[in-house]
Enzyme design. Structure first.
Site, PDB file in Angstrom:
ATOM      1  N   PRO A  65      -2.765  -1.795  -6.048  1.00  0.00           N
ATOM      2  CA  PRO A  65      -2.446  -1.967  -4.585  1.00  0.00           C
ATOM      3  C   PRO A  65      -3.710  -1.285  -3.778  1.00  0.00           C
ATOM      4  CG  PRO A  65      -1.107  -0.411  -5.980  1.00  0.00           C
ATOM      5  CD  PRO A  65      -1.956  -0.920  -6.960  1.00  0.00           C
ATOM      6  N   THR A  93      -5.993  -6.909  -3.254  1.00  0.00           N
ATOM      7  CA  THR A  93      -6.815  -6.937  -2.028  1.00  0.00           C
ATOM      8  C   THR A  93      -7.401  -5.486  -1.707  1.00  0.00           C
ATOM      9  OG1 THR A  93      -5.324  -8.675  -0.981  1.00  0.00           O
ATOM     10  CG2 THR A  93      -6.642  -7.487   0.498  1.00  0.00           C
ATOM     11  N   LYS A 168     -10.862 -13.051   2.272  1.00  0.00           N
ATOM     12  CA  LYS A 168      -9.594 -12.897   2.410  1.00  0.00           C
ATOM     13  C   LYS A 168      -9.221 -11.885   3.625  1.00  0.00           C
ATOM     14  CE  LYS A 168      -5.492 -11.132   1.140  1.00  0.00           C
ATOM     15  NZ  LYS A 168      -4.180 -11.955   0.987  1.00  0.00           N
ATOM     16  N   LYS A 243      -2.277  -3.484   6.190  1.00  0.00           N
ATOM     17  CA  LYS A 243      -3.022  -3.134   5.191  1.00  0.00           C
ATOM     18  C   LYS A 243      -4.339  -3.949   5.510  1.00  0.00           C
ATOM     19  CE  LYS A 243      -4.306  -3.571   0.450  1.00  0.00           C
ATOM     20  NZ  LYS A 243      -3.911  -3.735  -0.855  1.00  0.00           N
TER      21      LYS A 243
HETATM   22  P1  NAD Z   1       3.242  -3.610  -5.897  1.00  0.00           P
HETATM   23  O1  NAD Z   1       3.080  -2.203  -5.407  1.00  0.00           O
HETATM   24  O2  NAD Z   1       4.512  -4.718  -5.978  1.00  0.00           O
HETATM   25  O3  NAD Z   1       2.536  -3.684  -7.403  1.00  0.00           O
HETATM   26  C1  NAD Z   1       1.476  -2.735  -7.558  1.00  0.00           C
HETATM   27  C2  NAD Z   1       1.646  -2.410  -9.010  1.00  0.00           C
HETATM   28  O4  NAD Z   1       0.479  -1.809  -9.593  1.00  0.00           O
HETATM   29  C3  NAD Z   1       2.742  -1.558  -9.248  1.00  0.00           C
HETATM   30  O5  NAD Z   1       3.727  -2.033 -10.306  1.00  0.00           O
HETATM   31  C4  NAD Z   1       2.332  -0.332  -9.563  1.00  0.00           C
HETATM   32  O6  NAD Z   1       3.255   0.728 -10.466  1.00  0.00           O
HETATM   33  C5  NAD Z   1       1.005  -0.449 -10.424  1.00  0.00           C
HETATM   34  N1  NAD Z   1       0.020   0.501 -10.275  1.00  0.00           N
HETATM   35  C6  NAD Z   1      -0.345   1.315  -9.665  1.00  0.00           C
HETATM   36  N2  NAD Z   1      -1.276   1.918 -10.096  1.00  0.00           N
HETATM   37  C7  NAD Z   1      -1.537   1.695 -11.245  1.00  0.00           C
HETATM   38  C8  NAD Z   1      -2.335   2.214 -12.157  1.00  0.00           C
HETATM   39  N3  NAD Z   1      -3.345   3.339 -11.852  1.00  0.00           N
HETATM   40  N4  NAD Z   1      -2.741   1.585 -13.598  1.00  0.00           N
HETATM   41  C9  NAD Z   1      -1.705   0.582 -13.577  1.00  0.00           C
HETATM   42  N5  NAD Z   1      -0.824   0.148 -12.579  1.00  0.00           N
HETATM   43  C10 NAD Z   1      -0.631   0.698 -11.362  1.00  0.00           C
HETATM   44  O7  NAD Z   1       2.436  -4.332  -5.064  1.00  0.00           O
HETATM   45  P2  NAD Z   1       2.082  -6.032  -4.884  1.00  0.00           P
HETATM   46  O8  NAD Z   1       2.898  -6.703  -3.855  1.00  0.00           O
HETATM   47  O9  NAD Z   1       2.172  -6.629  -6.307  1.00  0.00           O
HETATM   48  O10 NAD Z   1       0.418  -6.101  -4.426  1.00  0.00           O
HETATM   49  C11 NAD Z   1      -0.478  -6.137  -5.542  1.00  0.00           C
HETATM   50  C12 NAD Z   1      -1.811  -6.423  -4.729  1.00  0.00           C
HETATM   51  O11 NAD Z   1      -1.734  -7.703  -4.068  1.00  0.00           O
HETATM   52  C13 NAD Z   1      -2.060  -5.810  -3.611  1.00  0.00           C
HETATM   53  O12 NAD Z   1      -3.389  -5.431  -3.303  1.00  0.00           O
HETATM   54  C14 NAD Z   1      -1.791  -6.594  -2.244  1.00  0.00           C
HETATM   55  O13 NAD Z   1      -2.372  -6.202  -1.015  1.00  0.00           O
HETATM   56  C15 NAD Z   1      -2.252  -7.870  -2.798  1.00  0.00           C
HETATM   57  N6  NAD Z   1      -1.254  -8.965  -2.034  1.00  0.00           N
HETATM   58  C16 NAD Z   1       0.180  -9.021  -1.953  1.00  0.00           C
HETATM   59  C17 NAD Z   1       0.690 -10.006  -1.602  1.00  0.00           C
HETATM   60  C18 NAD Z   1       2.363  -9.821  -1.666  1.00  0.00           C
HETATM   61  O14 NAD Z   1       3.097 -10.805  -0.708  1.00  0.00           O
HETATM   62  N7  NAD Z   1       3.089  -8.741  -2.003  1.00  0.00           N
HETATM   63  C19 NAD Z   1       0.033 -11.150  -1.238  1.00  0.00           C
HETATM   64  C20 NAD Z   1      -1.278 -11.100  -1.107  1.00  0.00           C
HETATM   65  C21 NAD Z   1      -1.866 -10.063  -1.935  1.00  0.00           C
END
Ligand code: NAD
Length: 289
Positions: A65, A93, A168, A243
């Site tokens: 995250p 990100t 990005k 974000k």
């Molecule tokens: P999400 O919250 O669905 O997934 C994050 C995962 O990380 C969760 O399953 C959480 O339990 C896990 N997590 C948190 N702390 C942890 C730790 N210490 N150890 C192991 N696991 C841990 O978020 P997402 O939508 O999958 O986004 C992830 C990244 O991708 C972010 O940085 C976001 O900005 C980026 N991103 C997301 C999108 C989108 O459309 N969702 C698009 C581009 C980039």
């Protein structure tokens, strides 16, 4: 290859599944039991700690995250615990400064590391059509490339450590500006009595041509099919845009870069998210006009 995957949420879940499909042995870890159960269903081996997941791997991929968590995971449990020949790939990100600091810590212990944030949302993560913008030394990029290719349609070397994150946030800062500009122009055309569909037809083939108008038209029933036609559900959530804009504003401050238009866009998205719209697609900002 034996690959550890840390962070199996909305994005990481689909990405890990694509690594399995490509024939890799994926060792998954997430704090969430649900996420781990889903990873198991798609063929990952699951572990109850990062240090166990990274044992004996050739690469580590993370999709977490924020920068605080990325720093903690890598400094506490990956660096010094994964084999030193492993390639470390953070796809989250996060802020440029943290990406550089973690890469430096990894280099200090002899690891190859890249920041490889993505363009594309949950559907692209599941479909293996992400675009990766990669920051790191050439040999680290070359090592990461085949792994990233299993999860995406384009893998681009942006430059040294932190360059992927820079690409990005600058890209998404520009996206916020042209989305708001598109919303303003469409609503103004409508108020002046011009049919928005006519405006779309004209501007999308004129110098107003831009991705928000042409490929993601923010007004329902106008232009291409987009989240606007699904009541702004799905797509790229306002919370995620905010974000990225906060990261961009922080980076602009650090670099002493002038961003008067983008800081206004960031303020408009702060207000829009603060009014309870953070779950809507970011194009829903047109509703405020
Ligand atoms: P999400 O919250 O669905 O997934 C994050 C995962 O990380 C969760 O399953 C959480 O339990 C896990 N997590 C948190 N702390 C942890 C730790 N210490 N150890 C192991 N696991 C841990 O978020 P997402 O939508 O999958 O986004 C992830 C990244 O991708 C972010 O940085 C976001 O900005 C980026 N991103 C997301 C999108 C989108 O459309 N969702 C698009 C581009 C980039």
């Amino acid at each position: 290859m034996k690959i550890a995957f840390i962070g199996l949420g909305n994005m990481g879940g689909g990405m890990a599944a694509n690594l399995v499909k490509a024939g890799h042995n994926v060792r998954a870890f997430d704090l969430s039991e649900d996420a781990l159960a889903r990873a198991k269903e798609v063929g990952c081996a699951t572990f109850s700690a990062v240090r166990e997941a990274v044992e004996g791997v050739e690469a580590v991929v993370s999709m977490l995250p924020n920068g605080r968590i990325v720093r903690q995971v890598y400094i506490d449990d990956v660096i010094g615990h994964a084999p030193h020949a492993a390639t470390l790939i953070d796809c989250s990100t996060i802020d440029v400064a943290t990406a550089r600091a973690v890469a430096e810590a990894a280099h200090g212990e002899g690891y190859k590391m890249v920041d490889a944030p993505v363009s594309g949302g949950i559907a692209a993560a599941a479909g293996g059509t992400l675009t990766f913008m990669v920051g790191g030394e050439r040999h680290a990029f070359e090592a990461a490339k085949p792994i990233l290719e299993a999860m995406g349609k384009a893998v681009i070397h942006a430059g040294d450590a932190g360059a992927g994150q820079t690409a990005k946030i600058c890209n998404n800062m520009l996206l916020a500006v042209h989305m708001i500009g598109t919303a303003e122009a469409m609503k103004m055309a409508e108020k002046l009595g011009l049919d928005p569909q006519k405006f779309y037809e004209i501007s999308s083939q004129s110098s107003g041509y831009n991705w928000s108008l042409n490929a993601y038209t923010p007004m329902p029933g106008v232009g291409v099919d987009s989240p606007a036609d699904k009541d702004y559900q799905g797509g790229f959530a306002t919370a995620l845009m905010l974000k990225d804009l906060r990261l961009a504003m922080e980076a602009a401050d650090n670099a002493d870069a002038a961003v008067p238009l983008s800081s206004r866009a960031a303020a408009l998205y702060e207000d829009f998210a603060g009014a309870g719209n953070d779950g809507l697609d970011f194009s829903a900002i047109i509703k405020t006009y």
